[in-house]
Design an enzyme around this catalytic site. Structure first.
Site, PDB file in Angstrom:
ATOM      1  N   GLY A  26       0.800  -1.229   0.000  1.00  0.00           N
ATOM      2  CA  GLY A  26       0.000   0.000   0.000  1.00  0.00           C
ATOM      3  C   GLY A  26       0.827   1.269   0.000  1.00  0.00           C
ATOM      4  O   GLY A  26       0.344   2.325   0.416  1.00  0.00           O
ATOM      5  N   SER A  27       2.068   1.211  -0.511  1.00  0.00           N
ATOM      6  CA  SER A  27       2.871   2.433  -0.501  1.00  0.00           C
ATOM      7  C   SER A  27       2.271   3.484  -1.445  1.00  0.00           C
ATOM      8  O   SER A  27       2.329   4.687  -1.153  1.00  0.00           O
ATOM      9  CB  SER A  27       4.334   2.151  -0.845  1.00  0.00           C
ATOM     10  OG  SER A  27       4.474   1.773  -2.188  1.00  0.00           O
ATOM     11  N   ASN A  28       1.686   3.053  -2.545  1.00  0.00           N
ATOM     12  CA  ASN A  28       1.021   4.029  -3.436  1.00  0.00           C
ATOM     13  C   ASN A  28      -0.215   4.626  -2.762  1.00  0.00           C
ATOM     14  O   ASN A  28      -0.474   5.823  -2.899  1.00  0.00           O
ATOM     15  CB  ASN A  28       0.661   3.386  -4.777  1.00  0.00           C
ATOM     16  CG  ASN A  28       1.855   3.319  -5.705  1.00  0.00           C
ATOM     17  OD1 ASN A  28       2.251   4.330  -6.289  1.00  0.00           O
ATOM     18  ND2 ASN A  28       2.470   2.147  -5.806  1.00  0.00           N
ATOM     19  N   MET A 104      -3.812  -7.052  -7.202  1.00  0.00           N
ATOM     20  CA  MET A 104      -3.300  -8.223  -7.911  1.00  0.00           C
ATOM     21  C   MET A 104      -4.418  -9.146  -8.389  1.00  0.00           C
ATOM     22  O   MET A 104      -4.336 -10.368  -8.237  1.00  0.00           O
ATOM     23  CB  MET A 104      -2.314  -8.992  -7.004  1.00  0.00           C
ATOM     24  CG  MET A 104      -1.094  -8.185  -6.605  1.00  0.00           C
ATOM     25  SD  MET A 104      -0.185  -7.519  -8.016  1.00  0.00           S
ATOM     26  CE  MET A 104       0.541  -9.032  -8.639  1.00  0.00           C
ATOM     27  N   ARG A 105      -5.466  -8.550  -8.949  1.00  0.00           N
ATOM     28  CA  ARG A 105      -6.554  -9.351  -9.520  1.00  0.00           C
ATOM     29  C   ARG A 105      -6.872  -8.791 -10.893  1.00  0.00           C
ATOM     30  O   ARG A 105      -6.829  -7.567 -11.100  1.00  0.00           O
ATOM     31  CB  ARG A 105      -7.836  -9.236  -8.668  1.00  0.00           C
ATOM     32  CG  ARG A 105      -7.690  -9.624  -7.240  1.00  0.00           C
ATOM     33  CD  ARG A 105      -7.431 -11.085  -7.029  1.00  0.00           C
ATOM     34  NE  ARG A 105      -8.518 -11.930  -7.513  1.00  0.00           N
ATOM     35  CZ  ARG A 105      -8.425 -13.261  -7.641  1.00  0.00           C
ATOM     36  NH1 ARG A 105      -7.289 -13.863  -7.363  1.00  0.00           N
ATOM     37  NH2 ARG A 105      -9.443 -13.966  -8.055  1.00  0.00           N
ATOM     38  N   LEU A 106      -7.217  -9.682 -11.814  1.00  0.00           N
ATOM     39  CA  LEU A 106      -7.680  -9.203 -13.120  1.00  0.00           C
ATOM     40  C   LEU A 106      -9.037  -8.550 -12.911  1.00  0.00           C
ATOM     41  O   LEU A 106      -9.826  -8.988 -12.072  1.00  0.00           O
ATOM     42  CB  LEU A 106      -7.808 -10.370 -14.095  1.00  0.00           C
ATOM     43  CG  LEU A 106      -6.480 -10.937 -14.592  1.00  0.00           C
ATOM     44  CD1 LEU A 106      -6.746 -12.158 -15.478  1.00  0.00           C
ATOM     45  CD2 LEU A 106      -5.684  -9.889 -15.350  1.00  0.00           C
ATOM     46  N   HIS A 123       1.376   0.773 -13.360  1.00  0.00           N
ATOM     47  CA  HIS A 123       2.144  -0.417 -13.736  1.00  0.00           C
ATOM     48  C   HIS A 123       3.632  -0.049 -13.737  1.00  0.00           C
ATOM     49  O   HIS A 123       4.003   1.021 -14.243  1.00  0.00           O
ATOM     50  CB  HIS A 123       1.709  -0.883 -15.136  1.00  0.00           C
ATOM     51  CG  HIS A 123       2.408  -2.130 -15.572  1.00  0.00           C
ATOM     52  ND1 HIS A 123       2.079  -3.375 -15.076  1.00  0.00           N
ATOM     53  CD2 HIS A 123       3.447  -2.322 -16.419  1.00  0.00           C
ATOM     54  CE1 HIS A 123       2.877  -4.281 -15.625  1.00  0.00           C
ATOM     55  NE2 HIS A 123       3.715  -3.664 -16.437  1.00  0.00           N
TER      56      HIS A 123
HETATM   57  C1  GRF Z   1       3.549  -1.066  -7.560  1.00  0.00           C
HETATM   58  O1  GRF Z   1       4.895  -1.164  -7.887  1.00  0.00           O
HETATM   59  C2  GRF Z   1       2.673  -1.024  -8.782  1.00  0.00           C
HETATM   60  O2  GRF Z   1       3.328  -0.554  -9.906  1.00  0.00           O
HETATM   61  C3  GRF Z   1       2.302  -2.460  -8.994  1.00  0.00           C
HETATM   62  O3  GRF Z   1       2.205  -3.009  -7.706  1.00  0.00           O
HETATM   63  C4  GRF Z   1       3.046  -2.289  -6.819  1.00  0.00           C
HETATM   64  C5  GRF Z   1       2.228  -1.938  -5.607  1.00  0.00           C
HETATM   65  O4  GRF Z   1       2.998  -1.454  -4.562  1.00  0.00           O
HETATM   66  N1  GRF Z   1       1.075  -2.538  -9.759  1.00  0.00           N
HETATM   67  P1  GRF Z   1       2.318  -0.838  -3.272  1.00  0.00           P
HETATM   68  O5  GRF Z   1       1.400  -1.885  -2.678  1.00  0.00           O
HETATM   69  O6  GRF Z   1       1.593   0.410  -3.658  1.00  0.00           O
HETATM   70  O7  GRF Z   1       3.474  -0.550  -2.344  1.00  0.00           O
END
Ligand code: GRF
Length: 209
Positions: A26-28, A104-106, A123
């Site tokens: 969840g860093s984003n 991580m799901r389609l 991505h």
């Molecule tokens: C990110 O690197 C993003 O590009 C990919 O999954 C990762 C998620 O990282 N889709 P986080 O959970 O936001 O740390």
């Protein structure tokens, strides 16, 4: 003009309600929440949906003041049922924009139909290069000198919707997947809030035409 969104009334000028879908650390999500708190991203973090018990994204959501919805895909008989539960959780919280951050799901048609054109993903490559899983490893294996990250609209194909924004990251000769991914993630944390803002502004301008 007031537009009804499944029981919620859109008030002109109100901040768009964003729902984040996350499966990992969840860093984003944290970067998006920080940008909102700093006044750099004018949206409401209305929902966080996570499909993995114990994922860091759950704690990050709470720290941002949002009680996350944990919807574990293992508990559903089909992907369509799982997607329907995710859509219902987002709708209950009046979400207008869906932001996938390490989801991580389609994504199935249920979600795309419900939020048509208002679903974003990030991505870790410069699309259209290195689609799919292990994009960092793919870039290293290809020996590219520059990679990066892409925010794009989500469509039915994998990592293939219209590109919203990209940031480049130079690959250092000594990089391994861990060091390169760390730098790509730093770029993601700057790019994603800005790209969300840009996508919303673009859509608003189009809707007002
Ligand atoms: C990110 O690197 C993003 O590009 C990919 O999954 C990762 C998620 O990282 N889709 P986080 O959970 O936001 O740390």
């Amino acid at each position: 003009m007031l537009t009804s969104l499944d029981g919620y009334t859109r008030i002109p000028g109100a901040r768009p309600r964003v729902g984040v879908l996350a499966s990992g650390s969840g860093s984003n999500l944290g970067a998006i929440a920080a940008a909102i708190a700093a006044g750099d991203l004018e949206v409401e973090l209305a929902a966080v949906v996570c499909n993995v018990a114990g994922a860091g994204a759950l704690e990050r959501a709470r720290r941002a003041g949002v009680e996350p919805a944990l919807i574990e895909h293992g508990g559903f008989g089909s992907r369509a049922d799982f997607d329907a539960a995710v859509v219902a959780a987002l709708r209950e919280r009046g979400v207008e924009w869906v932001v996938m951050a390490g989801w991580m799901r389609l994504v199935g048609v249920e979600l795309l139909d419900a939020f048509g054109g208002r679903v974003l993903n990030i991505h870790p490559s410069l699309l259209p290069s290195f689609k799919g899983l292990r994009a960092i490893e793919q870039a290293l294996a290809a020996g590219v000198g520059v990679t990066g990250c892409t925010v794009h609209e989500v469509t039915e194909g994998v990592d293939s919707g219209p590109i919203v924004a990209q940031a480049a990251v130079v690959v250092d000769p000594g990089d391994d997947a861990r060091t390169l991914h760390a730098r790509v993630q730093r770029a993601e944390h700057v790019l994603y809030p800005r790209a969300i803002s840009a996508a919303i502004a673009r859509r608003r301008a189009r809707d007002e035409r």
